[in-house]
Design a protein around this motif. Sequence first.
Motif, PDB file in Angstrom:
ATOM      1  N   UNK A 110      47.814  16.554  73.422  1.00  0.00           N
ATOM      2  CA  UNK A 110      48.394  15.227  73.223  1.00  0.00           C
ATOM      3  C   UNK A 110      48.562  14.849  71.757  1.00  0.00           C
ATOM      4  N   UNK A 111      48.088  15.677  70.849  1.00  0.00           N
ATOM      5  CA  UNK A 111      48.128  15.347  69.424  1.00  0.00           C
ATOM      6  C   UNK A 111      48.855  16.470  68.690  1.00  0.00           C
ATOM      7  N   UNK A 112      50.058  16.165  68.182  1.00  0.00           N
ATOM      8  CA  UNK A 112      50.843  17.179  67.466  1.00  0.00           C
ATOM      9  C   UNK A 112      50.665  17.086  65.957  1.00  0.00           C
ATOM     10  N   UNK A 113      49.674  16.322  65.513  1.00  0.00           N
ATOM     11  CA  UNK A 113      49.435  16.165  64.085  1.00  0.00           C
ATOM     12  C   UNK A 113      49.011  17.467  63.425  1.00  0.00           C
ATOM     13  N   UNK A 114      49.365  17.612  62.139  1.00  0.00           N
ATOM     14  CA  UNK A 114      49.006  18.782  61.353  1.00  0.00           C
ATOM     15  C   UNK A 114      48.314  18.320  60.073  1.00  0.00           C
ATOM     16  N   UNK A 115      47.201  18.941  59.746  1.00  0.00           N
ATOM     17  CA  UNK A 115      46.436  18.673  58.534  1.00  0.00           C
ATOM     18  C   UNK A 115      46.592  19.877  57.616  1.00  0.00           C
ATOM     19  N   UNK A 116      46.920  19.636  56.344  1.00  0.00           N
ATOM     20  CA  UNK A 116      47.217  20.733  55.413  1.00  0.00           C
ATOM     21  C   UNK A 116      46.318  20.662  54.190  1.00  0.00           C
ATOM     22  N   UNK A 117      45.766  21.824  53.814  1.00  0.00           N
ATOM     23  CA  UNK A 117      45.046  21.982  52.557  1.00  0.00           C
ATOM     24  C   UNK A 117      45.816  22.996  51.726  1.00  0.00           C
ATOM     25  N   UNK A 118      46.134  22.659  50.469  1.00  0.00           N
ATOM     26  CA  UNK A 118      47.000  23.508  49.671  1.00  0.00           C
ATOM     27  C   UNK A 118      46.464  23.816  48.281  1.00  0.00           C
ATOM     28  N   UNK A 119      46.958  24.935  47.749  1.00  0.00           N
ATOM     29  CA  UNK A 119      46.732  25.346  46.364  1.00  0.00           C
ATOM     30  C   UNK A 119      47.955  26.165  45.976  1.00  0.00           C
ATOM     31  N   UNK A 120      48.105  26.490  44.695  1.00  0.00           N
ATOM     32  CA  UNK A 120      49.221  27.367  44.344  1.00  0.00           C
ATOM     33  C   UNK A 120      48.700  28.696  43.832  1.00  0.00           C
ATOM     34  N   UNK A 121      49.392  29.769  44.240  1.00  0.00           N
ATOM     35  CA  UNK A 121      48.905  31.113  43.953  1.00  0.00           C
ATOM     36  C   UNK A 121      49.526  31.736  42.715  1.00  0.00           C
ATOM     37  N   UNK A 122      50.567  31.108  42.148  1.00  0.00           N
ATOM     38  CA  UNK A 122      51.214  31.676  40.962  1.00  0.00           C
ATOM     39  C   UNK A 122      50.494  31.243  39.691  1.00  0.00           C
ATOM     40  N   UNK A 123      50.809  31.916  38.603  1.00  0.00           N
ATOM     41  CA  UNK A 123      50.306  31.530  37.281  1.00  0.00           C
ATOM     42  C   UNK A 123      51.429  31.715  36.280  1.00  0.00           C
ATOM     43  N   UNK A 124      51.242  31.167  35.087  1.00  0.00           N
ATOM     44  CA  UNK A 124      52.242  31.363  34.047  1.00  0.00           C
ATOM     45  C   UNK A 124      51.598  31.226  32.680  1.00  0.00           C
ATOM     46  N   UNK A 125      52.226  31.833  31.715  1.00  0.00           N
ATOM     47  CA  UNK A 125      51.935  31.605  30.309  1.00  0.00           C
ATOM     48  C   UNK A 125      53.060  30.723  29.768  1.00  0.00           C
ATOM     49  N   UNK A 126      52.802  29.930  28.753  1.00  0.00           N
ATOM     50  CA  UNK A 126      53.887  29.147  28.154  1.00  0.00           C
ATOM     51  C   UNK A 126      55.048  30.045  27.756  1.00  0.00           C
ATOM     52  N   UNK A 127      54.727  31.257  27.319  1.00  0.00           N
ATOM     53  CA  UNK A 127      55.726  32.304  27.141  1.00  0.00           C
ATOM     54  C   UNK A 127      55.633  33.202  28.367  1.00  0.00           C
ATOM     55  N   UNK A 128      56.544  33.083  29.315  1.00  0.00           N
ATOM     56  CA  UNK A 128      56.314  33.596  30.671  1.00  0.00           C
ATOM     57  C   UNK A 128      56.124  35.090  30.784  1.00  0.00           C
ATOM     58  N   UNK A 129      56.557  35.869  29.793  1.00  0.00           N
ATOM     59  CA  UNK A 129      56.417  37.318  29.876  1.00  0.00           C
ATOM     60  C   UNK A 129      55.061  37.801  29.372  1.00  0.00           C
ATOM     61  N   UNK A 130      54.252  36.897  28.853  1.00  0.00           N
ATOM     62  CA  UNK A 130      52.926  37.249  28.343  1.00  0.00           C
ATOM     63  C   UNK A 130      51.893  37.166  29.459  1.00  0.00           C
ATOM     64  N   UNK A 131      50.706  37.755  29.269  1.00  0.00           N
ATOM     65  CA  UNK A 131      49.682  37.735  30.320  1.00  0.00           C
ATOM     66  C   UNK A 131      49.284  36.317  30.722  1.00  0.00           C
ATOM     67  N   UNK A 132      49.002  36.152  32.014  1.00  0.00           N
ATOM     68  CA  UNK A 132      48.605  34.842  32.544  1.00  0.00           C
ATOM     69  C   UNK A 132      47.617  35.051  33.684  1.00  0.00           C
ATOM     70  N   UNK A 133      46.325  35.269  33.367  1.00  0.00           N
ATOM     71  CA  UNK A 133      45.337  35.509  34.432  1.00  0.00           C
ATOM     72  C   UNK A 133      45.127  34.311  35.342  1.00  0.00           C
TER      73      UNK A 133
END
Length: 370
Positions: free
Chosen positions: A164-187
């Motif tokens: 009777x309840x079609x509600x969905x609860x979501x927990x999120x995070x983002x898996x990407x990373x970046x460096x200000x200079x995108x081609x440089x390492x970004x752990x």
Amino acid sequence: MGDVVTTESHPGFDLDLSAPRLVQLEGQEEPMIMTELEKIQAKARGIRFFDVTDTPELGTRAHLRVANKPSYPAPNNTQTVKSVIESLKIQNLQDILAKFTSFRTRHYRSQTGKESQRWLLRKITELTEEYAPEALQESISIREFDHSWQQSSIIVGINGTSADDDGVVILGAHLDSTNDSPFLPAPGADDDGSGTTSILEAYRALIEAGFRPERTVEFHWYSAEEGGLLGSQAVVKSYESRGVNVIAMSQYDMTAWVKRGTKEEVGIVTDYTDPDLTEFNKKLVEQYLSVPWVETKCGHACSDHASWNKAGYPSVFTIESAYENVNVQYVHTQNDTYDISDEFSFEHILEFSKLAVGFAIELGGWKKSS
């Protein structure tokens, strides 16, 4: 902050710096055209934005959802939540983050970004097979949400038991990373390896306990947050088009940093979030965490909760501290590692795992067998 690298000939990257993009800045109703390079330069200057190239209509129906918002009860599953919290382990956070930060970069248009996402997908699958009882595994779905760029988002769902309840609860995070200079390492240890591990350890502990929510509970790991919330906007667009009844979304982005000379606390973001769900989030912190909350603001398009908020879905964001004390020294650099400073705290990451457990159980419910 270094100069942005402008060459397009980098092995393992699919990044056209001259490509035109539609970008929506704060206070803008109409998006503007920027090249990919101009977008990168704007981000390096601290300008936040939605890249709406693929989702220009997102938010046009937000008023319909805002008018039919759910209400949120006070936390009332204290013993159940605390019993799951007791099984959370710092060693698991350390093990996951050690591997997740070993990729040169998790940039969403890089080959290593795709490899890191596939590794995370395999790890989630392995944890599910190891910890979820066989009967629960039948109720769990694990899938890639593909995009036009290399790296996919990941969506894991635990189906609700209520008819009777079609509600969905979501927990999120983002898996990407970046460096200000995108081609440089970004752990990307703090941004957002910390949030990624916070909700992953919560998921592991929940399935180990045999979590059978009454409402469907989903865990999302978004691609391309660093590109202007691209991954989460694509997911929200899909959910909107299918009429998915998302009743609450909670974002975990940067959960590790305790700035030297400050007291440990968690930042409850009050702008571009749902006020009622934010109050509920405060109550969860008070009930289940060992540290207090503090109100803070993060600004326009700050993290993936903003994509849900833009479309009218109730969303909240909890960050590592008041915004003036977050880790600005190392994020988006090659030094965003977990061993660069004693200010990086796995104990603090675990507090957010506690919060995620509370959010999932209190809003998802739990049908216990008699």
